[in-house]
Design a protein around this motif. Structure first.
Motif, short mmCIF file in Angstrom:
data_model
loop_
_atom_site.label_atom_id
_atom_site.label_comp_id
_atom_site.label_asym_id
_atom_site.label_seq_id
_atom_site.Cartn_x
_atom_site.Cartn_y
_atom_site.Cartn_z
N ALA A 78 -4.25 0.25 -5.82
CA ALA A 78 -3.40 0.69 -6.93
C ALA A 78 -2.00 1.03 -6.42
N ARG A 82 1.14 -1.24 -7.71
CA ARG A 82 1.91 -0.68 -8.81
C ARG A 82 3.03 0.27 -8.41
N GLY B 68 -7.71 8.37 -9.11
CA GLY B 68 -6.66 8.07 -8.15
C GLY B 68 -5.83 6.88 -8.61
N ALA B 69 -6.52 5.79 -8.95
CA ALA B 69 -5.83 4.59 -9.42
C ALA B 69 -5.10 4.85 -10.72
N LEU B 72 -1.94 6.86 -10.11
CA LEU B 72 -0.95 6.02 -9.42
C LEU B 72 -0.32 5.02 -10.38
N VAL B 73 -1.15 4.42 -11.24
CA VAL B 73 -0.63 3.44 -12.19
C VAL B 73 0.29 4.12 -13.20
N LEU B 75 2.05 6.70 -12.64
CA LEU B 75 3.29 6.97 -11.89
C LEU B 75 4.14 5.70 -11.83
N GLY B 76 3.47 4.56 -11.57
CA GLY B 76 4.20 3.29 -11.53
C GLY B 76 4.89 2.99 -12.84
#
Lengths: 97, 316
Positions: A78, A82, B68-69, B72-73, B75-76
């Motif tokens: 991730a 991203r 977690g993912a 993070l995504v 945040l992206g």
């Protein structure tokens, strides 16, 4: 020293290495350094869980370790897919300013 | 001499408090995100030390594979609009908030302190009647039999969460680099293992820590991984099959709950001899439903109306 004390001692040692690696989360400097510190904990966590599983005589913890090991890469993927690029650009920008 | 285990607990508690403080006070969102991921993994160790391996397993699967993912995504997506340099309030206001928080802390601390140290709860009753539950793991026995009602309603909550997310809009097509060779190799390696471990955890739930939620969360991380690698879902599956899978857990649970009722039996009171089969059936469907639900929540919206289908509709 009993055998379980030995396992707990090693688990404590691994936990302390995790604590030290957290310095990298705070200091950085790049987002990659920070992320890798979290990844290190994924690895140390597997070791801690295996040791605790032996010491506490809870074989169920090996399954927790299995899940840790299996899914540790997901957050890293991730991050790379991203966040990483925009993060590096941002840092480059703040360096320039 | 202090034992290594109590030192371990002490270091764990200090680390958790230290992490919580830093992640709440971090101005840099990325730093807070990494601290949050680490916090989730450490929480899993805390559950282990509290001798709750079922919760530790769920926390490990959800913490490592999903949240977690997800964070993070998110945040992206925030991208550059992240630096939120809010002005700290006046000293008076901060003092007020601090004293309110301290008061709440004191109240909670007092509540915990006043609890009896030796509390059996309903443990004795559960262990006494484990034979009737149809399974050997007491946690599964409680979740899928004695208190199946709670789990049924949890499925309703998950379903409602998807409805809420879908009503907000369509899932955006994320901009991300094309997956490299190593990522594709990783996906090819991990996906079969994830499916295998998910089934293993589901099967394990009968006798040991595991079950539908843990298995479902692990399977959902497989979906997360596929989405991150840019693997597109098969369009023909994005219509009613997806919706059917999303509703299947709640629907089947409800059907079973009503179907076993009758005579002197109440809602969700499995007929004797059928417990194990029914629990396995419910858990199997629940695993898939939970996995699809979490995957869909990760995608962050309803599937976009496919342009192909739209055009075909216009021609008619």
């Amino acid at each position: 020293m009993t055998m379980s004390e030995f396992y707990f001692g090693y688990a404590l040692f691994l936990l302390l290495t995790v604590a030290i690696s957290l310095i990298r989360v705070l200091r950085g400097p790049t987002s990659g350094d920070r992320m890798l510190s979290a990844q290190l904990f994924g690895t140390s966590g597997v070791g801690i869980l295996l040791l605790l599983g032996r010491g506490m005589e809870m074989p169920a913890l090996w399954d927790v370790a299995l899940v840790f090991a299996l899914l540790a890469a997901v957050a890293a993927v991730a991050f790379v897919q991203r966040v990483w690029k925009s993060g590096e650009q941002k840092e480059a920008k703040s360096d320039a300013s | 001499m202090i034992s290594a285990l109590s030192l371990f607990d002490l270091v764990l508690i200090i680390l958790l408090l230290w992490l919580a403080w830093h992640l709440l006070s971090a101005r840099d969102l990325f730093r807070a995100t990494v601290l949050f991921i680490t916090y989730g993994l450490l929480m899993s160790l805390a559950w282990v030390r509290l001798k709750a391996p079922d919760v530790a397993l769920a926390e490990a699967a959800i913490g490592a594979g999903i949240t977690g993912a997800l964070v993070l995504v998110a945040l992206g997506r925030f991208g550059e609009a992240e630096s939120d340099e809010a002005e700290p309030g006046s000293l008076w206001l901060r003092g007020l908030v601090a004293s309110a928080a301290l008061g709440l802390f004191a109240l909670l601390g007092w509540a915990v302190w006043s609890l009896p140290t030796e509390m059996a709860g309903l443990k004795a009753q559960v262990f006494e009647r484990m034979g009737e539950s149809g399974v050997e793991n007491p946690v599964t026995g409680v979740l899928l039999n004695f208190r199946a009602w709670d789990t049924l309603l949890e499925m309703a909550v998950l379903f409602l969460a998807v409805l809420g997310a879908w009503s907000l809009g369509e899932a955006e097509e994320p901009s991300m680099p094309a997956p490299g060779e190593s990522l594709l190799a990783l996906v090819r390696l991990l996906i079969p293992l994830i499916v295998l471990v998910s089934g293993y955890l589901l099967w394990l739930g009968e006798t040991a820590p595991g079950g539908a939620f843990q298995g479902g969360a692990v399977l959902a991380s497989g979906f997360v991984l596929l989405l991150l690698a840019g693997v597109r879902p098969i369009p023909s599956l994005m219509g009613w099959p997806l919706r059917a899978a999303l509703g299947s857990g709640f629907a089947l649970f409800l059907v079973v709950a009503v179907a076993v009722t009758g005579g002197s039996r109440m809602l969700l009171e499995y007929p004797p001899g059928w417990e194990k089969g029914l629990i396995l059936l419910i858990e199997g469907v629940l695993t898939l439903a939970i996995a699809v639900t979490l995957g869909v929540l990760f995608a962050g919206g309803r599937p976009p109306a496919s342009p192909g289908a739209g055009k075909r509709g216009e021609k008619r």
